[in-house]
Design a protein around this motif. Structure first.
Motif, mmCIF file in Angstrom:
data_model
loop_
_atom_site.group_PDB
_atom_site.id
_atom_site.type_symbol
_atom_site.label_atom_id
_atom_site.label_comp_id
_atom_site.label_asym_id
_atom_site.label_seq_id
_atom_site.Cartn_x
_atom_site.Cartn_y
_atom_site.Cartn_z
ATOM 1 N N HIS A 54 1.147 -1.067 -0.043
ATOM 2 C CA HIS A 54 -0.070 0.093 -0.143
ATOM 3 C C HIS A 54 0.716 1.574 -0.367
ATOM 4 C CE1 HIS A 54 0.630 -1.225 4.376
ATOM 5 N NE2 HIS A 54 0.965 0.549 3.919
ATOM 6 N N VAL A 113 -1.059 3.652 -7.389
ATOM 7 C CA VAL A 113 -2.700 2.535 -7.299
ATOM 8 C C VAL A 113 -2.542 1.595 -8.065
ATOM 9 C CG1 VAL A 113 -4.920 1.840 -6.025
ATOM 10 C CG2 VAL A 113 -3.393 3.608 -5.260
ATOM 11 N N GLN A 117 -1.795 -1.990 -8.223
ATOM 12 C CA GLN A 117 -2.066 -3.402 -7.623
ATOM 13 C C GLN A 117 -1.986 -4.072 -9.293
ATOM 14 O OE1 GLN A 117 -6.149 -1.038 -7.673
ATOM 15 N NE2 GLN A 117 -6.404 -2.908 -5.862
ATOM 16 N N THR A 125 -6.066 -0.543 -2.067
ATOM 17 C CA THR A 125 -7.076 0.617 -2.866
ATOM 18 C C THR A 125 -6.741 2.600 -2.678
ATOM 19 O OG1 THR A 125 -9.189 0.219 -2.549
ATOM 20 C CG2 THR A 125 -8.642 -0.895 -4.669
ATOM 21 N N ILE A 127 -6.346 5.870 -1.212
ATOM 22 C CA ILE A 127 -5.285 7.085 -1.803
ATOM 23 C C ILE A 127 -4.813 7.474 0.020
ATOM 24 C CG2 ILE A 127 -5.306 6.455 -4.182
ATOM 25 C CD1 ILE A 127 -7.024 9.356 -4.167
#
Length: 325
Positions: A54, A113, A117, A125, A127
């Motif tokens: 992330h 992102v 992914q 996901t 931000i």
């Protein structure tokens, strides 16, 4: 039922373990992947799920779309906001963006992102936080020293700025959730507004609680969570008025746990602050955990922020798991 707890790993720890700067996790998907992979053995050792890849946690997308200038770079530990309003008179010139998602910071993080992914389907996901609360947003846009005097000096402009911040929070949140396929309305919602406690009881209802109520109502929140770190005991009755379902006082210096237990009219969580983990021994932290548990919170939250505190966290996890049974 025993005492529930919440434990996690701060992003700065992931950076320490991976040997990267926090800034890199904001701008480089390779750094985000490296951090997630590097932390996995420690997460397994602690018996918790490993974080997914992330971006580094970020609070200010919504503030940026409303004009706040974001300061971020390798030399900074955390991003900061530079006020965009030079004086209260500039409040009269504020206009909402035509497209909340067009801001360069939002676009940059959305693209990162997407790339993340594509490389790792298990990646997160988000931000950043969907919004800051209206009082905190207003203080960031105008500067806290100026904004906290505004209700005394020019209450009309104070309300004007708060209404602008309220609309921005709702409209940005609606836009980002629609883009990402997340529901808006009828969901549990958490409002983070640390600066709300800067206003005393005589102004709190008009300049804080009224805007929290509008925000929860605008979100059609099915459950109302509140995080505010500067409330005093005299503010707490407002939580019942606002129908708050759970209150998190964070690192509030004015609310020791026993005061929360005695004065808070709604369910609450309690935290062991990172500074406490750093300054206290493992034995002292275990005693503190038992003290917090005696106050019967909904949950006790603590995190590992740096590797050198691992033995203390292991002691906390041991007592937390014992009391949870």
């Amino acid at each position: 039922m025993g005492q529930p707890f919440d434990f996690g790993l701060f992003d700065c720890l992931l950076c320490e373990v991976a040997g990267i700067l926090p800034y890199e996790m904001h701008v480089d998907i390779n750094a985000a992947i490296k951090a997630a992979d590097a932390i996995r053995p420690l997460a397994e050792h602690l018996g918790i799920p490993a974080p997914h890849p992330h971006l580094y946690g970020f609070s200010y997308c919504q503030v940026a779309t409303m004009g706040g200038r974001i300061l971020n770079g390798p030399e900074l530990k955390e991003p900061a906001v530079e006020p965009c309003l030079a004086s209260p008179a500039d409040i009269d010139k504020l206009t909402e963006p035509r497209d909340y998602l067009a801001h360069p910071i939002v676009q940059q993080r959305l693209e990162l992102v997407r790339q993340l992914q594509a490389r790792r389907p298990d990646a997160g996901t988000r931000i950043g936080h969907d919004f800051e609360g209206p009082v905190t947003t207003a203080a960031l846009l105008l500067g806290g020293q100026t904004f906290f005097m505004l209700p005394y000096d020019d209450p009309g402009r104070a309300h004007k700025l708060l209404e602008f911040c309220l609309r921005g929070s709702l409209n940005y949140c609606r836009a980002i959730r629609k883009l990402q396929g997340r529901p808006f309305g009828g969901q549990p919602e958490g409002v983070p507004d640390d600066f709300g406690g800067m206003f005393g009881p005589s102004l709190f209802g008009e300049f804080v609680a009224a805007y929290w109520e509008k925000l929860y109502a605008g979100l059609s929140a099915s459950v109302r969570y509140l995080h505010c770190e500067l409330l005093h005991p005299e503010h707490l009755p407002w939580l019942a008025e606002l129908k708050i379902d759970e209150y998190d006082s964070g690192v509030d210096q004015y609310l020791p746990p026993e005061t929360v237990q005695q004065a808070c009219p709604v369910p609450y969580t309690l935290r062991i602050w990172p500074s406490m983990v750093q300054s206290q021994s493992a034995q002292e932290l275990v005693a503190l955990y038992r003290r917090l548990a005696a106050c019967k919170p909904q949950s006790i939250s603590f995190h590992l922020e740096r590797l050198k505190d691992l033995p203390k966290i292991e002691a906390l996890l041991k007592v937390a798991r014992e009391l949870e049974k």
